[in-house]
Design an enzyme around this catalytic site. Structure first.
Site, short mmCIF file in Angstrom:
data_model
loop_
_atom_site.label_atom_id
_atom_site.label_comp_id
_atom_site.label_asym_id
_atom_site.label_seq_id
_atom_site.Cartn_x
_atom_site.Cartn_y
_atom_site.Cartn_z
N ASP A 123 0.82 -1.21 0.00
CA ASP A 123 0.00 0.00 0.00
C ASP A 123 0.86 1.26 0.00
O ASP A 123 0.40 2.34 0.35
CB ASP A 123 -0.95 0.02 1.20
CG ASP A 123 -0.20 0.02 2.53
OD1 ASP A 123 1.01 -0.24 2.52
OD2 ASP A 123 -0.83 0.28 3.57
N HIS A 150 26.76 8.17 -13.55
CA HIS A 150 25.59 8.21 -12.68
C HIS A 150 25.75 7.22 -11.53
O HIS A 150 24.83 6.47 -11.20
CB HIS A 150 24.31 7.94 -13.47
CG HIS A 150 23.95 9.05 -14.40
ND1 HIS A 150 23.09 8.89 -15.47
CD2 HIS A 150 24.32 10.34 -14.43
CE1 HIS A 150 22.96 10.04 -16.12
NE2 HIS A 150 23.70 10.93 -15.50
N ASP A 185 28.54 15.26 -6.83
CA ASP A 185 27.53 15.88 -7.69
C ASP A 185 26.22 15.82 -6.92
O ASP A 185 25.54 14.80 -6.92
CB ASP A 185 27.44 15.13 -9.01
CG ASP A 185 26.53 15.83 -10.04
OD1 ASP A 185 25.73 16.69 -9.63
OD2 ASP A 185 26.64 15.52 -11.24
N ASP A 196 22.25 22.29 -8.60
CA ASP A 196 22.92 21.12 -9.21
C ASP A 196 24.39 21.47 -9.34
O ASP A 196 24.78 22.19 -10.27
CB ASP A 196 22.28 20.83 -10.57
CG ASP A 196 22.95 19.68 -11.31
OD1 ASP A 196 23.79 18.99 -10.72
OD2 ASP A 196 22.61 19.47 -12.50
N HIS A 201 29.77 13.47 -22.00
CA HIS A 201 28.46 14.08 -21.75
C HIS A 201 28.46 15.54 -22.19
O HIS A 201 29.49 16.10 -22.57
CB HIS A 201 28.07 13.95 -20.28
CG HIS A 201 29.03 14.59 -19.33
ND1 HIS A 201 29.08 15.94 -19.10
CD2 HIS A 201 29.99 14.04 -18.53
CE1 HIS A 201 30.01 16.20 -18.20
NE2 HIS A 201 30.59 15.08 -17.85
N HIS A 217 23.06 22.24 -19.26
CA HIS A 217 21.63 22.01 -19.43
C HIS A 217 20.87 23.11 -18.69
O HIS A 217 21.40 23.76 -17.79
CB HIS A 217 21.21 20.62 -18.95
CG HIS A 217 21.50 20.33 -17.49
ND1 HIS A 217 20.76 20.86 -16.45
CD2 HIS A 217 22.44 19.56 -16.90
CE1 HIS A 217 21.23 20.43 -15.30
NE2 HIS A 217 22.27 19.64 -15.54
N HIS A 233 17.13 18.86 -14.89
CA HIS A 233 17.30 19.01 -16.34
C HIS A 233 16.05 19.73 -16.83
O HIS A 233 15.10 19.11 -17.31
CB HIS A 233 17.47 17.65 -17.02
CG HIS A 233 18.76 16.98 -16.67
ND1 HIS A 233 18.97 15.64 -16.82
CD2 HIS A 233 19.92 17.48 -16.19
CE1 HIS A 233 20.19 15.33 -16.43
NE2 HIS A 233 20.79 16.44 -16.04
N GLU A 255 29.35 22.25 -16.80
CA GLU A 255 29.92 21.10 -16.11
C GLU A 255 30.79 20.20 -17.01
O GLU A 255 30.45 19.04 -17.24
CB GLU A 255 28.80 20.26 -15.49
CG GLU A 255 27.66 19.92 -16.45
CD GLU A 255 26.60 19.05 -15.79
OE1 GLU A 255 26.96 18.05 -15.16
OE2 GLU A 255 25.41 19.39 -15.91
N TYR A 300 37.35 11.91 -17.52
CA TYR A 300 37.22 10.64 -16.82
C TYR A 300 38.24 9.67 -17.38
O TYR A 300 38.21 9.36 -18.58
CB TYR A 300 35.80 10.09 -16.96
CG TYR A 300 34.76 11.15 -16.65
CD1 TYR A 300 34.35 11.39 -15.35
CD2 TYR A 300 34.24 11.98 -17.66
CE1 TYR A 300 33.43 12.39 -15.05
CE2 TYR A 300 33.34 12.97 -17.38
CZ TYR A 300 32.94 13.18 -16.07
OH TYR A 300 32.04 14.19 -15.78
N ARG A 336 34.91 16.38 -12.51
CA ARG A 336 33.89 17.23 -13.12
C ARG A 336 33.72 18.45 -12.21
O ARG A 336 33.76 18.32 -10.98
CB ARG A 336 32.57 16.48 -13.27
CG ARG A 336 31.44 17.29 -13.88
CD ARG A 336 30.26 16.43 -14.32
NE ARG A 336 29.55 15.78 -13.23
CZ ARG A 336 29.62 14.47 -12.98
NH1 ARG A 336 30.39 13.67 -13.72
NH2 ARG A 336 28.93 13.94 -11.97
N GLU A 385 31.13 21.79 -11.75
CA GLU A 385 29.83 22.27 -12.22
C GLU A 385 29.35 23.43 -11.36
O GLU A 385 29.36 23.36 -10.14
CB GLU A 385 28.81 21.13 -12.15
CG GLU A 385 27.39 21.51 -12.55
CD GLU A 385 26.44 20.35 -12.40
OE1 GLU A 385 25.37 20.38 -13.03
OE2 GLU A 385 26.76 19.39 -11.65
#
Length: 428
Positions: free
Chosen positions: A41, A246, A263, A274, A355, A359, A366, A384, A388, A397, A399
């Protein structure tokens, strides 16, 4: 502590902006998101329809907003329908908005219970010629379920098949990309809270802590400062984990000599921050970490200067890619020969920077925006770049969140150290 809010007068002005984009005889209808189930539930934390939040500030389930500028009855030009509350709902879920509270929040005078929607639709649809409806048209969408918007559109088309239906998303994507001054103040607050969290991490980080302990420091600062939580699953990645774009397990032990990639962002009044930073676990960058870090920082600073009114985002990303190509050659990660032989659809630099650089940012991490239109003052972006190198267990990175202005930019997250000297000094 200053807690900026969006005023009802601003919501009115945002709705007026939308109405200016609707041709004569048009009605726009927006419906709230569903509550999504888990198991047994259980339900997931509710995520409101951000277009309704943008136009009204209402974040409740079962909400419907109807905007019909040409309605014969002036009361039908703006209608807000909300879930009717009762003692049982108040006891188990907490109180919902009353009609008077909804009027005060939104500036909309005609507030009805959601149960009145069929009756109101008959009246509105009898006059309207064009019907503007929403669906998720985000470029990165991956929808696995039928949304409330989609379901409503199918139902309405079945009941009223002879109307002319049109897409609301392109209008909303443009409007939401240009931030109102009050939205900017709320986003600055989100950035301010995130800045405090990162400064907390600089004092806490050391070899021997875990990624999840670092995550706990962020959420402590967020909730203690008035944010409602993480704006996305936080990425706290030590050593080789930083090469997983990610990575969200956040369960590894931080070791001496590791560089830790953070991040992490927060929600404040539905607006997102972000931010990414990389800090050395022991407080000092080693020579290789220093070289790669400074290369990323150089590209980021140059990218910020490029993101000006008039540039197309596709051109901007190509220019950043050209910059990244040069620094990767200097770092001996790729060669001129690699560049000469590269696939134009997947340039050589993509091996280490796969990447995008920026954005839109706002009510979504995003956020929505028109990628095929030139950048305008008032838009907010992340910047950003990253490098890597899995073979070296090194991912970096950096950002920030910036507001594009007429003559440059304003960095909302400039208070979070990113110069090597400033990071090492803060960690000492």
């Amino acid at each position: 502590m200053h807690h900026p809010i969006i005023s009802s007068s601003t919501y009115k002005s945002l709705r007026e902006r939308l109405k200016e984009h609707l041709p004569s005889g048009s009605v726009a209808i927006l419906v709230a998101n569903d509550i999504m189930p888990t198991n047994a539930d259980g339900t997931m934390p509710y995520m409101p329809n951000k277009d309704i939040v943008y136009l009204t500030g209402v974040d409740q389930e079962e909400t419907v907003l109807i905007l019909f500028p040409d309605a014969v009855n002036p009361q039908n030009r703006e209608i807000l329908l909300i879930r009717e509350t009762n003692e049982h709902i108040a006891r188990w879920e907490g109180e919902k908005l009353t009609k008077e509270q909804a009027r005060e929040l939104t500036g909309i005078q005609n507030v009805q219970w959601r149960t009145q929607l069929p009756r109101i639709l008959k009246e509105v649809m009898a006059e309207a010629e064009f019907v503007y409806l929403n669906t998720n048209e985000h470029l990165r969408r991956d929808t696995q379920v039928i949304s409330a918007e989609h379901h409503f559109a199918l139902q309405l088309r079945e009941e009223y098949p002879l109307h002319q239906y049109r897409r609301l998303s392109p209008i909303m994507h443009y409007l939401r990309s240009i931030k109102h001054p009050e939205e900017i103040e709320v986003m600055k607050k989100a950035a301010e809270i995130n800045t405090a969290a990162y400064l907390r991490i600089l004092r806490f980080l050391r070899p021997g802590v875990t990624e999840y302990q670092l995550q706990a420091e962020f959420i402590h600062e967020y909730l203690n400062s008035g944010a409602s939580g993480f704006s996305y699953e936080p990425i706290i990645a030590t050593g080789a984990n930083a090469c997983i774009l990610h990575y969200i397990k956040n369960h590894s032990l931080v070791k001496d000599g590791d560089l830790v990639l953070f991040d992490v962002g927060c929600w404040y009044r539905h607006y997102a921050s972000d931010v990414t930073r990389c800090f050395p676990a022991n407080g000092t960058f080693d020579p290789r970490q220093r070289d790669v870090y400074n290369a990323v920082l150089y590209v980021q600073k140059e990218a910020m200067n490029m993101l000006r009114p008039g540039i197309l985002l596709a051109d901007y990303h190509k220019k950043v890619g050209a910059l990244m190509t040069e620094v990767l050659i200097d770092l001996h990660l790729i060669t001129r020969e690699d560049v000469d032989k590269q696939d134009p659809d997947w340039p050589a630099y993509k091996k280490y920077f796969m990447h995008g650089t920026s954005h839109f940012l706002g009510l979504d991490v995003h956020d929505v925006g028109l990628w095929h239109k030139p950048v305008e003052a008032g838009m907010v972006f992340t910047v950003e770049p990253g490098i890597y190198i899995p073979d070296e267990k090194l991912g970096i990175r950096i950002e920030d969140n910036i507001l594009v202005t007429d003559d440059g930019y304003e960095n909302f997250t400039a208070g979070i150290p990113k110069e090597i000297e400033d990071i090492e000094s803060a960690m000492r």
